[in-house]
Motif scaffolding. Sequence first.
Motif, short mmCIF file in Angstrom:
data_model
loop_
_atom_site.label_atom_id
_atom_site.label_comp_id
_atom_site.label_asym_id
_atom_site.label_seq_id
_atom_site.Cartn_x
_atom_site.Cartn_y
_atom_site.Cartn_z
N THR A 89 0.82 -1.20 0.00
CA THR A 89 0.00 0.00 0.00
C THR A 89 0.86 1.26 0.00
OG1 THR A 89 -1.78 -1.14 1.16
CG2 THR A 89 -1.82 1.26 1.20
N ASP A 90 1.94 1.23 0.79
CA ASP A 90 2.87 2.37 0.79
C ASP A 90 3.37 2.66 -0.62
OD1 ASP A 90 2.78 2.59 3.60
OD2 ASP A 90 4.50 1.25 3.86
N VAL A 91 3.82 1.61 -1.29
CA VAL A 91 4.42 1.78 -2.61
C VAL A 91 3.36 2.20 -3.63
CG1 VAL A 91 5.71 0.63 -4.45
CG2 VAL A 91 6.20 0.08 -2.05
N ALA A 92 2.19 1.56 -3.57
CA ALA A 92 1.12 1.91 -4.51
C ALA A 92 0.70 3.37 -4.35
CB ALA A 92 -0.07 0.99 -4.33
N ASP A 93 0.63 3.84 -3.11
CA ASP A 93 0.24 5.23 -2.87
C ASP A 93 1.26 6.21 -3.46
OD1 ASP A 93 -2.03 4.40 -1.56
OD2 ASP A 93 -1.29 4.84 0.46
N VAL A 94 2.55 5.89 -3.32
CA VAL A 94 3.58 6.75 -3.89
C VAL A 94 3.49 6.76 -5.41
CG1 VAL A 94 6.07 7.07 -4.19
CG2 VAL A 94 5.14 6.54 -1.93
N PHE A 95 3.32 5.58 -6.00
CA PHE A 95 3.15 5.50 -7.46
C PHE A 95 1.93 6.31 -7.90
CE2 PHE A 95 5.35 1.10 -7.93
CZ PHE A 95 6.57 1.72 -8.14
N PHE A 110 11.55 14.68 -12.58
CA PHE A 110 11.07 14.99 -11.24
C PHE A 110 10.37 13.78 -10.63
CE2 PHE A 110 7.67 16.67 -8.45
CZ PHE A 110 8.43 17.36 -7.54
N THR A 111 9.54 13.10 -11.42
CA THR A 111 8.83 11.92 -10.95
C THR A 111 9.81 10.83 -10.55
OG1 THR A 111 6.94 12.43 -12.36
CG2 THR A 111 7.13 10.17 -11.56
N ALA A 112 10.84 10.62 -11.36
CA ALA A 112 11.86 9.63 -11.03
C ALA A 112 12.51 9.96 -9.69
CB ALA A 112 12.91 9.55 -12.13
N GLY A 113 12.79 11.24 -9.47
CA GLY A 113 13.38 11.65 -8.20
C GLY A 113 12.45 11.41 -7.03
N LEU A 114 11.16 11.70 -7.20
CA LEU A 114 10.18 11.42 -6.16
C LEU A 114 10.16 9.93 -5.80
CD1 LEU A 114 6.98 13.49 -7.08
CD2 LEU A 114 8.49 13.84 -5.14
N LEU A 115 10.16 9.11 -6.82
CA LEU A 115 10.11 7.66 -6.60
C LEU A 115 11.36 7.17 -5.89
CD1 LEU A 115 8.58 6.54 -10.02
CD2 LEU A 115 7.40 6.77 -7.82
N MET A 116 12.51 7.64 -6.33
CA MET A 116 13.76 7.22 -5.69
C MET A 116 13.81 7.70 -4.25
SD MET A 116 16.77 7.45 -8.59
CE MET A 116 16.17 8.75 -9.64
N ASN A 146 11.44 8.28 -2.16
CA ASN A 146 10.46 7.67 -1.27
C ASN A 146 10.54 6.15 -1.20
OD1 ASN A 146 8.27 9.75 -0.19
ND2 ASN A 146 8.88 10.41 -2.25
N LEU A 147 11.15 5.52 -2.21
CA LEU A 147 11.06 4.06 -2.29
C LEU A 147 12.39 3.34 -2.27
CD1 LEU A 147 8.30 3.78 -5.07
CD2 LEU A 147 7.98 3.77 -2.59
N VAL A 148 13.45 4.01 -2.64
CA VAL A 148 14.73 3.32 -2.81
C VAL A 148 15.64 3.59 -1.61
CG1 VAL A 148 16.77 3.11 -4.29
CG2 VAL A 148 14.52 3.47 -5.31
N ASP A 149 16.34 2.56 -1.18
CA ASP A 149 17.31 2.70 -0.09
C ASP A 149 18.40 3.67 -0.54
OD1 ASP A 149 19.50 2.32 1.72
OD2 ASP A 149 18.68 0.39 2.28
N PRO A 150 18.67 4.74 0.21
CA PRO A 150 19.66 5.73 -0.22
C PRO A 150 21.06 5.15 -0.36
CG PRO A 150 18.99 6.12 2.05
CD PRO A 150 18.04 5.11 1.48
N ARG A 151 21.31 3.99 0.22
CA ARG A 151 22.63 3.36 0.11
C ARG A 151 22.79 2.62 -1.23
NH1 ARG A 151 22.06 0.07 5.60
NH2 ARG A 151 20.02 -0.18 4.58
#
Length: 221
Positions: free
Chosen positions: A175-181, A207-213, A215-220
Amino acid sequence: MQTPVNGTEQAARPYDASRRRRRAEAARRKVLATARELFLRQGFGATTVAQLARDAGVSAEFVYKNFGGKPGLVRALWDESLLGSGQVPAEDRSDAAQAEATDARALMRQFGRFVAEISPLGSPVQLLIRDAAASGDAAMAQLLREVDDARYARMLHNARVVLARGLLREGLTETDVADVFFASTSAELYETLVLKRGWSHERLGEFTAGLLMGNLVDPRD
């Protein structure tokens, strides 16, 4: 069977159904192109089937038979927009990208490119539906609900696939991921940044790619 013609025999010409289908499909595409231009320029309420048929060079009967009237035309425009501008439908390309991805950031950038491709086609139609629904049109209000439900279902599908691939940071639910998408690909974001602020479609995709990264991708990673 031979048919006498002016004292000679000539083979009867078979009925060319494929030619008729091609003409009908060409007329259908013309109606859709005309509908997009008129709806987006004039609005849903101000555009009539009679005007649309006249501008497209078909009869009003053809429009009703093929689309069922204005709400059916808008639905067809929405469905058409989801295909994207490539030869392969955008949804199929998205599924392939998710299945083949090994790098989360590269996948988010690909999602951004899909947004840059599809938003110019789909977001104006979705905003048209929203505005017509807000004006009190019951058919368009129902269509808006259906569009939102279908769009969220697709985002939930994407979320489940990407989570199953283990590409996102830990602790996220589907649900977290779907909401961000869902939020990152909204017509309202397109309206704010492209229509109001004058961003290019490419900049919106980045900009959308940056939002997704973010919120969803591990910064490491």
